[in-house]
Design a protein around this motif. Structure first.
Motif, PDB file in Angstrom:
ATOM      1  N   TYR A 144      26.469 -56.506 -16.897  1.00 50.39           N
ATOM      2  CA  TYR A 144      27.070 -55.176 -17.008  1.00 50.39           C
ATOM      3  C   TYR A 144      27.610 -54.973 -18.406  1.00 50.39           C
ATOM      4  O   TYR A 144      27.843 -55.908 -19.156  1.00 50.39           O
ATOM      5  CB  TYR A 144      28.184 -55.005 -15.970  1.00 50.39           C
ATOM      6  N   ASN A 169      28.481 -60.620 -26.473  1.00 53.03           N
ATOM      7  CA  ASN A 169      27.732 -61.196 -25.361  1.00 53.03           C
ATOM      8  C   ASN A 169      28.369 -62.504 -24.907  1.00 53.03           C
ATOM      9  O   ASN A 169      28.884 -63.260 -25.730  1.00 53.03           O
ATOM     10  CB  ASN A 169      26.297 -61.510 -25.779  1.00 53.03           C
ATOM     11  N   SER A 173      33.357 -56.394 -27.342  1.00 52.03           N
ATOM     12  CA  SER A 173      31.937 -56.063 -27.176  1.00 52.03           C
ATOM     13  C   SER A 173      31.015 -57.188 -27.636  1.00 52.03           C
ATOM     14  O   SER A 173      30.117 -56.978 -28.446  1.00 52.03           O
ATOM     15  CB  SER A 173      31.588 -54.784 -27.941  1.00 52.03           C
ATOM     16  N   HIS A 200      33.608 -53.673 -14.880  1.00 51.23           N
ATOM     17  CA  HIS A 200      33.772 -54.895 -14.123  1.00 51.23           C
ATOM     18  C   HIS A 200      34.242 -54.571 -12.698  1.00 51.23           C
ATOM     19  O   HIS A 200      33.760 -55.148 -11.718  1.00 51.23           O
ATOM     20  CB  HIS A 200      34.775 -55.786 -14.855  1.00 51.23           C
ATOM     21  N   GLU A 259      17.394 -55.712 -20.588  1.00 51.01           N
ATOM     22  CA  GLU A 259      16.654 -56.862 -21.126  1.00 51.01           C
ATOM     23  C   GLU A 259      16.914 -58.121 -20.308  1.00 51.01           C
ATOM     24  O   GLU A 259      15.992 -58.840 -19.922  1.00 51.01           O
ATOM     25  CB  GLU A 259      17.126 -57.065 -22.566  1.00 51.01           C
ATOM     26  N   GLU A 287      20.731 -54.245 -23.518  1.00 45.49           N
ATOM     27  CA  GLU A 287      20.773 -55.662 -23.148  1.00 45.49           C
ATOM     28  C   GLU A 287      20.885 -55.886 -21.655  1.00 45.49           C
ATOM     29  O   GLU A 287      20.396 -56.890 -21.136  1.00 45.49           O
ATOM     30  CB  GLU A 287      21.961 -56.335 -23.825  1.00 45.49           C
ATOM     31  N   GLY A 330      30.656 -53.573 -20.630  1.00 46.30           N
ATOM     32  CA  GLY A 330      32.099 -53.392 -20.438  1.00 46.30           C
ATOM     33  C   GLY A 330      32.768 -52.536 -21.504  1.00 46.30           C
ATOM     34  O   GLY A 330      33.592 -53.043 -22.237  1.00 46.30           O
ATOM     35  N   SER A 364      38.252 -53.453 -18.262  1.00 44.19           N
ATOM     36  CA  SER A 364      37.835 -53.996 -16.982  1.00 44.19           C
ATOM     37  C   SER A 364      37.226 -52.942 -16.068  1.00 44.19           C
ATOM     38  O   SER A 364      36.988 -53.186 -14.907  1.00 44.19           O
ATOM     39  CB  SER A 364      39.042 -54.629 -16.304  1.00 44.19           C
ATOM     40  N   SER A 376      32.777 -62.523  -5.000  1.00 43.96           N
ATOM     41  CA  SER A 376      32.070 -63.790  -5.189  1.00 43.96           C
ATOM     42  C   SER A 376      30.853 -63.653  -6.098  1.00 43.96           C
ATOM     43  O   SER A 376      30.100 -64.598  -6.283  1.00 43.96           O
ATOM     44  CB  SER A 376      31.652 -64.361  -3.837  1.00 43.96           C
ATOM     45  N   GLN A 434      34.691 -58.546 -23.359  1.00 45.36           N
ATOM     46  CA  GLN A 434      34.768 -57.113 -23.088  1.00 45.36           C
ATOM     47  C   GLN A 434      35.525 -56.388 -24.180  1.00 45.36           C
ATOM     48  O   GLN A 434      35.098 -55.353 -24.670  1.00 45.36           O
ATOM     49  CB  GLN A 434      35.497 -56.877 -21.770  1.00 45.36           C
ATOM     50  N   GLU A 487      36.305 -64.512 -21.047  1.00 48.89           N
ATOM     51  CA  GLU A 487      35.362 -63.462 -20.691  1.00 48.89           C
ATOM     52  C   GLU A 487      35.997 -62.086 -20.964  1.00 48.89           C
ATOM     53  O   GLU A 487      35.304 -61.142 -21.347  1.00 48.89           O
ATOM     54  CB  GLU A 487      34.951 -63.591 -19.216  1.00 48.89           C
ATOM     55  N   PRO A 495      29.778 -62.120 -12.593  1.00 47.19           N
ATOM     56  CA  PRO A 495      29.562 -61.025 -13.538  1.00 47.19           C
ATOM     57  C   PRO A 495      29.249 -61.583 -14.930  1.00 47.19           C
ATOM     58  O   PRO A 495      29.743 -62.641 -15.309  1.00 47.19           O
ATOM     59  CB  PRO A 495      30.902 -60.298 -13.573  1.00 47.19           C
ATOM     60  N   LEU A 496      28.408 -60.871 -15.644  1.00 50.71           N
ATOM     61  CA  LEU A 496      27.957 -61.318 -16.955  1.00 50.71           C
ATOM     62  C   LEU A 496      28.097 -60.135 -17.904  1.00 50.71           C
ATOM     63  O   LEU A 496      27.339 -59.174 -17.811  1.00 50.71           O
ATOM     64  CB  LEU A 496      26.485 -61.724 -16.819  1.00 50.71           C
ATOM     65  N   ALA A 497      29.097 -60.215 -18.793  1.00 50.79           N
ATOM     66  CA  ALA A 497      29.355 -59.089 -19.701  1.00 50.79           C
ATOM     67  C   ALA A 497      28.401 -59.123 -20.884  1.00 50.79           C
ATOM     68  O   ALA A 497      28.268 -60.157 -21.530  1.00 50.79           O
ATOM     69  CB  ALA A 497      30.801 -59.140 -20.202  1.00 50.79           C
ATOM     70  N   VAL A 498      27.724 -58.032 -21.170  1.00 53.50           N
ATOM     71  CA  VAL A 498      26.894 -57.954 -22.374  1.00 53.50           C
ATOM     72  C   VAL A 498      27.343 -56.747 -23.182  1.00 53.50           C
ATOM     73  O   VAL A 498      28.170 -55.959 -22.723  1.00 53.50           O
ATOM     74  CB  VAL A 498      25.388 -57.866 -22.048  1.00 53.50           C
ATOM     75  N   SER A 499      26.807 -56.597 -24.401  1.00 53.12           N
ATOM     76  CA  SER A 499      27.412 -55.621 -25.298  1.00 53.12           C
ATOM     77  C   SER A 499      26.651 -54.315 -25.448  1.00 53.12           C
ATOM     78  O   SER A 499      27.060 -53.460 -26.217  1.00 53.12           O
ATOM     79  CB  SER A 499      27.646 -56.261 -26.659  1.00 53.12           C
TER      80      SER A 499
END
Lengths: 366, 366
Positions: free
Chosen positions: B100, A251, A249, B109, B133, B130, B102, B106, B119, A246, A242, B122-126
């Protein structure tokens, strides 16, 4: 919809939670007072060099937390909460500075937090050698160095430094490695090929078979390279961490795609103080011996005959001309245990070089 | 050295701590049971869409924690411990997925963890687009988007998306930005020039004057570029974040070198649910108005005459041809407050476009 009776019930539960929170807070506050009292005793007479962080004590507290946990909260999550409470209290006594190497973005940093809690002061440096150097100079209280990971094996610089450093190993941390599928795409459609280190492809075989049966697979040198390739080519998917998403860049299409969930990287904590027995410890050592048949077997028998389990053995070619190989051996137990102390004494007579790297608690955190 | 009496005292304090820990654990366990009861009521009859995360409730709990804190532990640290306890309990009801962006390693994050606790998933998108979306599609419960930061100002993509999204702002998070001095060197000696964004150089002026009076300074386009340059040239120092040190494998020579310590980046939490009043809220809106003299003043008077404070106003050129400018305005209060509701009604008549972006709790965390 929630009716009036249920609304009333929810309000009552919330009031109960508020009451519980107030009690928890009063107890945490009392715990902080205790920490302060400990600090006062230790620094009485201006002993600024007093040792506040006690790895064996922390391990014992966390083990006790897990042992008595009967709540809905998983053992490891409960232990993590106490890890944080201890970290905050310890910071009142003494802020702990920990040097670490950050090769994979925030990955090693996560190891520092896991071991020391969020109130630690992490210090990023750019090489393993520097982690040792900074701790040796006293500019950081501890260092966190990678020992081995499942894709790249043993970390040689760490092993080399351990042979000569005056520092001692005072703890171990394991971090699970999760593979993710990364891409510029936001779904599997549009991905023509998935690239990754061959071991990562192997570790995700089932998932790939079930979810991407028609997508071509191609092994590349490293997962970091795979992520870099996916950054430059939108038709690619990459298997990587993950953190790599980051960095490059990309997904994260899916997390935890590895078939087995026990894929970990191991770190050691290094510091200038020896660690006392915690009740469940390991001892690490490095040995060299005369290059003759049976000498390794002879050494190992010193442990085996005393019922001491060996948990790890790694041999690396020596950089010194005197010996061909160095053997890094971890065994169960603390060097202060009479049984192990006796074995070590015997091993010292059988080897041409024997350095005890440290005794430290078996990690209470998964 | 510690004498026998002190050793005895230390043992007694440790026993007291063990006792306190057992009590804290029992209470956390009871809190988890309460969370489970809440979940049972909410999902009765199979309402899988029930809302578990209540930003206004969390803000109230954290404010109460800070208000009653009389311990040695700083207010924000105590609040962070409760943030973690709530996060663990909430995860028992429902795992919260947060998308989020990134851009700085970090850094964002850290904002997700600060707002939702460890807990969270987290879901990293570019891209910022997005984030919107994915939350709109329901693939994540919430999104975290940057609103403005002190070096680069307003984040235009976020403002643009907010104009059209059906999502609502449900929270705010501020993250302090700390400047570090990075280099391949391990001390200031050997550094011939320090490079950084002009604003960063300005923000660290005093520190540079006191600690590096003889080293040349050179402004460059961004701090990230500065770090990149330092990676390629060992004679350079760069001012950048600790995350940049990891990204570019540089040593952190010094942290917190900024002269003022209130340098923050602001994020907004976006989600599909409106947030109820928490007692201390803000309301964000975007407005467009006829291009004639005095129209903005007229709008602002609707708030001023009602004693409603405006906490932020930003104008950006509109991408629509209908209006020249869009005004993003934050005011104190919740849109359900009678006073603010009345003001909003009046503003709607005075503007050609008026969209309430959301009412949300003022962040209880510094």
């Amino acid at each position: 919809m929630i009716d009036e009776t249920e609304k009333q019930q929810l309000n009552e539960i919330r009031e109960e939670i508020d009451q519980i929170d107030a009690e928890i807070q009063a107890l945490i506050s009392r715990r902080a007072d205790c920490a302060q009292k400990v600090a006062d005793i230790k620094t009485k007479g201006g002993q600024v060099e007093a040792v506040f962080y006690r790895p064996e004590r922390e391990a014992q507290v966390l083990r006790a937390v897990k042992a008595r946990n009967k709540s809905l909260i998983p053992d490891d999550e409960m232990a993590r909460l106490f890890r944080e409470i201890m970290s905050v209290c310890l910071a009142l006594e003494q802020p702990i500075k920990v040097a670490y190497l950050g090769p994979e973005g925030s990955f090693t940093h996560a190891g520092v937090i896991k071991q020391f809690g969020s109130s630690v002061h992490p210090l990023a440096v750019s090489s393993i050698e520097e982690v040792f150097e900074i701790v040796e100079k006293g500019d950081a209280n501890y260092g966190l160095v990678p020992v081995e990971n499942s894709t790249e094996g043993v970390v040689k610089q760490t092993q080399n430094e351990l042979v000569t450093t005056p520092l001692k190993i005072s703890g171990e941390v394991g971090l699970e490695i999760h593979h993710c599928l990364l891409s510029q795409q936001s779904s599997l459609e549009g991905i023509e090929k998935i690239v990754a280190h061959p071991q990562a492809l192997g570790q995700c075989e089932q998932w790939l078979k079930n979810n991407a049966p028609r997508i071509a697979l191609e092994p590349v040198e490293s997962n970091a390279l795979a992520a870099q390739m996916a950054q430059q080519d939108a038709s690619l998917g990459a298997i990587a961490s993950e953190a790599a998403a980051q960095l490059y860049s990309l997904n994260v299409l899916e997390t935890h795609i590895e078939d087995r969930k026990d894929n970990t990287t191991k770190f050691w904590v290094i510091g200038s103080e020896a660690t006392e027995p915690s009740g469940e410890d390991k001892t690490a050592m490095v040995l060299a011996m005369p290059n003759k048949a049976g000498s390794l077997l002879d050494v190992l028998s010193s442990f085996a005959t005393r019922n001491i389990s060996m948990t790890r053995i790694v041999s690396i070619p020596s950089t010194e001309t005197k010996w061909d190989y160095l053997f890094f051996i971890d065994v169960d137990g603390h060097q202060k245990d009479a049984n192990l102390a006796e074995a070590i004494q015997e091993v010292q007579q059988k080897t041409s070089f024997c350095k005890i790297l440290g005794s430290f608690p078996v990690s209470p955190l998964n």
